[in-house]
Write an enzyme that holds these catalytic residues in place. Structure first.
Site, mmCIF file in Angstrom:
data_model
loop_
_atom_site.group_PDB
_atom_site.id
_atom_site.type_symbol
_atom_site.label_atom_id
_atom_site.label_comp_id
_atom_site.label_asym_id
_atom_site.label_seq_id
_atom_site.Cartn_x
_atom_site.Cartn_y
_atom_site.Cartn_z
ATOM 1 C CG ASP A 67 -0.252 -0.434 2.526
ATOM 2 O OD1 ASP A 67 -0.962 -0.780 3.476
ATOM 3 O OD2 ASP A 67 0.992 -0.434 2.570
ATOM 4 C CG ASN A 135 -9.634 -2.247 11.879
ATOM 5 O OD1 ASN A 135 -8.594 -2.749 11.461
ATOM 6 N ND2 ASN A 135 -10.237 -1.252 11.281
ATOM 7 C CG HIS A 137 -6.357 -2.566 8.831
ATOM 8 N ND1 HIS A 137 -6.543 -1.597 9.792
ATOM 9 C CD2 HIS A 137 -5.052 -2.508 8.508
ATOM 10 C CE1 HIS A 137 -5.397 -0.989 10.034
ATOM 11 N NE2 HIS A 137 -4.483 -1.537 9.272
ATOM 12 C CD GLU A 142 -9.221 0.379 7.888
ATOM 13 O OE1 GLU A 142 -8.151 1.002 7.930
ATOM 14 O OE2 GLU A 142 -9.670 -0.275 8.848
HETATM 15 C C1 GLP Z 1 -1.253 -0.046 8.826
HETATM 16 C C2 GLP Z 1 -0.778 -0.667 7.532
HETATM 17 C C3 GLP Z 1 -0.808 -2.151 7.579
HETATM 18 C C4 GLP Z 1 -0.167 -2.590 8.887
HETATM 19 C C5 GLP Z 1 -1.050 -2.183 10.038
HETATM 20 C C6 GLP Z 1 -0.386 -2.484 11.387
HETATM 21 O O1 GLP Z 1 -2.521 0.430 8.616
HETATM 22 N N1 GLP Z 1 -1.551 -0.241 6.358
HETATM 23 O O2 GLP Z 1 -0.077 -2.672 6.466
HETATM 24 O O3 GLP Z 1 -0.020 -4.002 8.901
HETATM 25 O O4 GLP Z 1 -1.434 -0.817 9.979
HETATM 26 O O5 GLP Z 1 0.688 -1.591 11.572
HETATM 27 P P1 GLP Z 1 1.788 -1.892 12.706
HETATM 28 O O6 GLP Z 1 2.637 -3.014 12.185
HETATM 29 O O7 GLP Z 1 2.560 -0.608 12.850
HETATM 30 O O8 GLP Z 1 1.043 -2.276 13.961
#
Ligand code: GLP
Length: 240
Positions: A67, A135, A137, A142
């Site tokens: 992303d 959540n 995702h 989402e």
């Molecule tokens: C973000 C990213 C995801 C990631 C998630 C968790 O929204 N788009 O790719 O896996 O949140 O992030 P983190 O690894 O910092 O907890």
């Protein structure tokens, strides 16, 4: 799904690094799907150390990231591209021509078609690294009423914008991102999901033990034939 509970983020990073290095040794031009966020950083640190020790080369590796923010210059300090350059690409012998990234400033439909074609042209993703949101995702998919398929532009949730707003001191926090869809993510031959910390425990339980539903995008991993899940005890704390 194969679930491993390891003591620490460092232990998980080392284990996932070992799997990635094995894949690269087996297939030097393998195609890696990469994630951003805090979760994969210990893995990227371990990969940088492995390269520094001369035990792995990224010279022929191709990568595709999950992303990217929309309406943000590609080289902005907070773009996911800049994150990946800092955390991995600048620390190993990655060929810049082999780095695949969604362009958050291109027409979303055209960019989606381009990305799907580029991944197919590369022969598909061999190993996809994933994190999970609180959540449930994955990437920026989402909770929704239907599983997404190809890449698409998504409005960021308020919770996501609030969580990241502090980093945006020179430009407004983006309102949109472009993300690989769940269907495209599941086409990878192997998925490696990493989750650490108490804040992910509920999402991990839903992912592994709940119904397969787009209300928990990560639950789609239950339908994939080759998924490795790495958890620390805190993230696994609600599993039965
Ligand atoms: C973000 C990213 C995801 C990631 C998630 C968790 O929204 N788009 O790719 O896996 O949140 O992030 P983190 O690894 O910092 O907890």
């Amino acid at each position: 799904m194969n679930v491993q509970i390891l003591d620490s983020k460092t232990a998980i990073g080392s284990a996932v690094c070992g799997l990635i290095c094995d894949k690269i040794r087996e297939k030097p031009d393998c195609v890696l799907g990469l994630a951003t966020g805090a979760t994969p950083v210990p893995t990227y640190d371990a990969l940088a150390a492995a390269y520094a020790q001369g035990t792995v080369s990224f010279r022929n590796v191709r990568t595709f990231n999950l992303d990217e923010y929309c309406d943000l210059p590609k080289t902005h300090k907070n773009s996911f591209y800049t994150f990946m350059q800092a955390q991995l690409f600048s620390r190993v012998d990655m060929n810049p021509a082999n780095i695949g990234f969604l362009d958050g400033n291109a027409d979303p439909a055209a960019e989606s078609a381009r990305y799907t074609a580029a991944i197919e042209e590369a022969g598909g993703i061999d190993l996809q690294l994933l994190g999970i949101g609180r959540n449930g995702h994955i990437a920026f998919n989402e909770p929704a009423d239907a599983f997404s398929q190809e890449s698409f532009r998504v409005a960021l949730t308020e919770s996501t914008r609030i969580a990241n707003a502090g980093y945006f001191d020179d430009v407004p926090m983006p309102r949109y991102a472009i993300t690989m869809g769940v269907g495209l993510i599941l086409r990878a031959r192997q998925l490696i999901m990493i989750a650490t910390g108490e804040s992910k425990a509920a999402a991990v339980k839903a992912m592994l033990e709940g119904p397969v539903t787009p209300q928990c995008p990560a639950s789609a991993l239950q339908t994939h034939p080759d998924v490795l899940v790495f958890l620390d005890p805190a993230a696994a704390s609600l599993l039965s």
